[in-house]
Design an enzyme around this catalytic site. Structure first.
Site, PDB file in Angstrom:
ATOM      1  N   CYS A 117       1.031  -1.132  -0.005  1.00  0.00           N
ATOM      2  CA  CYS A 117      -0.121  -0.131  -0.111  1.00  0.00           C
ATOM      3  C   CYS A 117       0.802   1.104  -0.066  1.00  0.00           C
ATOM      4  O   CYS A 117       0.404   2.556  -0.228  1.00  0.00           O
ATOM      5  CB  CYS A 117      -1.097  -0.035   1.159  1.00  0.00           C
ATOM      6  SG  CYS A 117      -2.280  -1.273   1.009  1.00  0.00           S
ATOM      7  N   HIS A 257      -3.430   7.345   2.815  1.00  0.00           N
ATOM      8  CA  HIS A 257      -4.062   6.215   2.297  1.00  0.00           C
ATOM      9  C   HIS A 257      -5.142   5.651   3.007  1.00  0.00           C
ATOM     10  O   HIS A 257      -5.261   5.835   3.800  1.00  0.00           O
ATOM     11  CB  HIS A 257      -2.860   4.962   2.464  1.00  0.00           C
ATOM     12  CG  HIS A 257      -3.096   3.657   2.082  1.00  0.00           C
ATOM     13  ND1 HIS A 257      -3.498   3.427   0.887  1.00  0.00           N
ATOM     14  CD2 HIS A 257      -3.322   2.446   2.624  1.00  0.00           C
ATOM     15  CE1 HIS A 257      -3.690   1.908   0.695  1.00  0.00           C
ATOM     16  NE2 HIS A 257      -3.599   1.775   1.936  1.00  0.00           N
ATOM     17  N   ASN A 287     -10.358   0.252  -0.365  1.00  0.00           N
ATOM     18  CA  ASN A 287      -8.889   0.355  -0.548  1.00  0.00           C
ATOM     19  C   ASN A 287      -8.140  -0.066  -1.654  1.00  0.00           C
ATOM     20  O   ASN A 287      -8.265  -1.521  -2.015  1.00  0.00           O
ATOM     21  CB  ASN A 287      -8.085  -0.639   0.688  1.00  0.00           C
ATOM     22  CG  ASN A 287      -6.671  -0.414   0.873  1.00  0.00           C
ATOM     23  OD1 ASN A 287      -5.895  -0.022  -0.170  1.00  0.00           O
ATOM     24  ND2 ASN A 287      -6.307  -1.102   2.052  1.00  0.00           N
TER      25      ASN A 287
HETATM   26  O1  UT7 Z   1      -3.803  -1.042   3.382  1.00  0.00           O
HETATM   27  C1  UT7 Z   1      -2.771  -1.811   3.895  1.00  0.00           C
HETATM   28  C2  UT7 Z   1      -2.849  -1.928   5.625  1.00  0.00           C
HETATM   29  N1  UT7 Z   1      -4.053  -2.324   5.888  1.00  0.00           N
HETATM   30  C3  UT7 Z   1      -4.914  -1.776   6.794  1.00  0.00           C
HETATM   31  O2  UT7 Z   1      -4.219  -0.624   7.415  1.00  0.00           O
HETATM   32  C4  UT7 Z   1      -6.133  -2.432   7.418  1.00  0.00           C
HETATM   33  C5  UT7 Z   1      -5.815  -2.463   9.089  1.00  0.00           C
HETATM   34  N2  UT7 Z   1      -6.882  -3.016   9.632  1.00  0.00           N
HETATM   35  C6  UT7 Z   1      -8.103  -2.852   9.614  1.00  0.00           C
HETATM   36  O3  UT7 Z   1      -8.751  -1.784   8.949  1.00  0.00           O
HETATM   37  C7  UT7 Z   1      -9.220  -3.683  10.423  1.00  0.00           C
HETATM   38  O4  UT7 Z   1      -8.500  -4.356  11.356  1.00  0.00           O
HETATM   39  C8  UT7 Z   1     -10.426  -4.479   9.703  1.00  0.00           C
HETATM   40  C9  UT7 Z   1     -11.275  -3.769   8.991  1.00  0.00           C
HETATM   41  C10 UT7 Z   1      -9.370  -5.285   8.535  1.00  0.00           C
HETATM   42  C11 UT7 Z   1     -10.859  -5.467  10.682  1.00  0.00           C
HETATM   43  O5  UT7 Z   1     -11.614  -4.259  11.724  1.00  0.00           O
HETATM   44  P1  UT7 Z   1     -11.476  -4.703  13.276  1.00  0.00           P
HETATM   45  O6  UT7 Z   1     -12.237  -3.788  13.963  1.00  0.00           O
HETATM   46  O7  UT7 Z   1      -9.841  -4.801  13.634  1.00  0.00           O
HETATM   47  O8  UT7 Z   1     -12.120  -6.096  13.489  1.00  0.00           O
HETATM   48  P2  UT7 Z   1     -11.529  -7.347  14.135  1.00  0.00           P
HETATM   49  O9  UT7 Z   1     -10.592  -8.158  13.068  1.00  0.00           O
HETATM   50  O10 UT7 Z   1     -11.043  -7.203  15.425  1.00  0.00           O
HETATM   51  O11 UT7 Z   1     -12.823  -8.189  14.188  1.00  0.00           O
HETATM   52  C12 UT7 Z   1     -13.865  -7.822  15.160  1.00  0.00           C
HETATM   53  C13 UT7 Z   1     -14.800  -8.942  14.887  1.00  0.00           C
HETATM   54  C14 UT7 Z   1     -14.395 -10.482  15.039  1.00  0.00           C
HETATM   55  O12 UT7 Z   1     -15.435 -11.117  15.522  1.00  0.00           O
HETATM   56  P3  UT7 Z   1     -15.354 -11.665  17.062  1.00  0.00           P
HETATM   57  O13 UT7 Z   1     -13.873 -12.518  17.305  1.00  0.00           O
HETATM   58  O14 UT7 Z   1     -15.079 -10.497  18.018  1.00  0.00           O
HETATM   59  O15 UT7 Z   1     -16.381 -12.481  17.381  1.00  0.00           O
HETATM   60  C15 UT7 Z   1     -14.744 -10.794  13.472  1.00  0.00           C
HETATM   61  O16 UT7 Z   1     -14.771 -12.098  13.182  1.00  0.00           O
HETATM   62  O17 UT7 Z   1     -15.654  -8.741  13.855  1.00  0.00           O
HETATM   63  C16 UT7 Z   1     -15.482  -9.962  12.978  1.00  0.00           C
HETATM   64  N3  UT7 Z   1     -15.627  -9.843  11.561  1.00  0.00           N
HETATM   65  C17 UT7 Z   1     -16.648  -9.272  10.605  1.00  0.00           C
HETATM   66  N4  UT7 Z   1     -17.924  -9.435  11.181  1.00  0.00           N
HETATM   67  C18 UT7 Z   1     -18.860  -8.965  10.008  1.00  0.00           C
HETATM   68  C19 UT7 Z   1     -14.357  -9.589  10.620  1.00  0.00           C
HETATM   69  N5  UT7 Z   1     -14.825  -9.122   9.496  1.00  0.00           N
HETATM   70  C20 UT7 Z   1     -16.192  -9.116   9.484  1.00  0.00           C
HETATM   71  C21 UT7 Z   1     -16.918  -8.743   8.698  1.00  0.00           C
HETATM   72  N6  UT7 Z   1     -18.475  -8.737   8.902  1.00  0.00           N
HETATM   73  N7  UT7 Z   1     -16.712  -8.317   7.374  1.00  0.00           N
END
Ligand code: UT7
Length: 331
Positions: A117, A257, A287
């Site tokens: 990225c 970004h 993204n």
């Molecule tokens: O561009 C390159 C660099 N990349 C980035 O900068 C991305 C950085 N990361 C992020 O933007 C975020 O971490 C994400 C958007 C990818 C994820 O958001 P998050 O708030 O960190 O969610 P998480 O991974 O901690 O997941 C929270 C919960 C989980 O469930 P439990 O374990 O709490 O029961 C996931 O299984 O949300 C669940 N989950 C979803 N639920 C509904 C994960 N993806 C989804 C989804 N829809 N699409």
């Protein structure tokens, strides 16, 4: 005599026609529009369908053609074409060379640059350094990615984030001191475990096994990447301001970004700048990896004024990250 600086003198962009909305994603994986919107800020993204065109080169060519048409430059005058991309058409040969040939940049040399990225940000550093060296006068930097080619549309943790798109800028020498003023680029190879594609490279060549194990798709440990992205993108942006004696009033635009609205807001907050000075289009494109920064410039071009102070910031796989301070060169 004034030092030659490298200015952006033209911008172009292209996004494919197909719109993949959060509502449509709700029918593909276990997710909701509400979850995606609150966690990322994304409402929809564009996807390049086979019926429209194929490969990242298609997007890059369209963005370059848009720039050429808007600026009226003769492609034969372009000295160099750099394609910033994590999704080249093929591992060998360089996609940039194919794009250069297709747009009529017959006198240019060209290559691909990959830093996930941060590809476009690093490309800005490369392009501006060549210009400052005095050896080249017109460098076309394209940021293009067909992220849909490496996304698993059964994996809700990645398929909601990424989209396809392309943007292009032209770098030229400037004798008024406009253009790139300063940069601070970093990497930390310890981060590669958190955001990667395991197979298809020299470490793990493609095999029946790698296909079966879905190892050709992008993997992201979102939580870990998020943590590093929030602190590092904010740190380098603040450093860029301090090192150049810029107050929050001086900064006209943050060009961040587009990975997650929460990361963008955290960066803007640490810099102390108002949200109306932050370029955002993540809601419409998600993204797009190497294309986010030039797509922002394209969307906000009308609002930019000669002399405006812009801070570009990015964070991506590798890990790679950094910030660039640039003075806008035209109205
Ligand atoms: O561009 C390159 C660099 N990349 C980035 O900068 C991305 C950085 N990361 C992020 O933007 C975020 O971490 C994400 C958007 C990818 C994820 O958001 P998050 O708030 O960190 O969610 P998480 O991974 O901690 O997941 C929270 C919960 C989980 O469930 P439990 O374990 O709490 O029961 C996931 O299984 O949300 C669940 N989950 C979803 N639920 C509904 C994960 N993806 C989804 C989804 N829809 N699409």
């Amino acid at each position: 005599m004034n030092k030659t600086t490298a200015a952006i003198t033209a911008v172009g962009a292209y996004v494919p026609k197909f719109v993949l909305t959060n509502k449509l994603l709700e029918t593909m994986v276990e997710t909701t529009d509400e979850w995606i919107t609150t966690r990322t800020g994304i409402k929809e993204r564009r996807i390049l369908k086979k019926e429209e065109g194929e490969g990242t080169s298609y997007l890059g060519i369209k963005a370059a053609e848009n720039l050429i048409e808007k600026s009226g430059i003769d492609p034969a005058e372009i000295d160099m074409v750099i394609l910033a991309s994590a999704t080249p058409d093929m591992p060998v040969a360089a996609t940039a060379s194919y794009i250069a040939a297709e747009i009529g940049a017959v006198n240019a040399f060209s290559y691909d640059l990959q830093a996930a990225c941060s590809s476009f940000l690093y490309g800005m550093s490369t392009a501006s350094s060549y210009i400052e060296s005095g050896r080249y006068k017109k460098i076309l930097l394209i940021g293009a990615d067909k992220m849909s080619s490496i996304v698993d549309y059964t994996d809700r943790t990645t398929c909601i984030i990424f989209g396809d798109g392309a943007g292009a800028v032209l770098f030229e020498p400037n004798d008024e001191g406009l253009g790139v003023q300063d940069e601070y680029l970093r990497t930390d190879g310890g981060g590669r475990q958190f955001l990667k594609i395991d197979a298809g490279g020299s470490l793990l060549p493609a095999s029946e096994e790698t296909v079966k194990n879905k190892q050709h798709y992008v993997f992201q440990d979102g939580k870990s990447v998020f943590k590093f992205a929030v602190s590092n993108m904010a740190d380098v942006s603040v450093l860029m301001m301090e090192r150049n004696n810029l107050t929050y009033d001086d900064v006209n635009w943050l060009v961040p970004h587009q990975a997650n609205m929460r990361i963008i807001n955290a960066t803007a907050n640490r810099m102390g700048i108002d949200e109306n000075k932050v370029m955002v289009n993540i809601d419409r494109y998600g993204n797009t990896t190497s294309a986010t920064l030039p797509l922002l410039l394209h969307d906000y071009e009308d609002k930019l004024k000669k002399g405006d102070d812009l801070i570009f910031a990015a964070f991506g796989g590798g890990f790679t990250w950094g910030a660039i301070y640039l003075k806008w060169a035209y109205n």
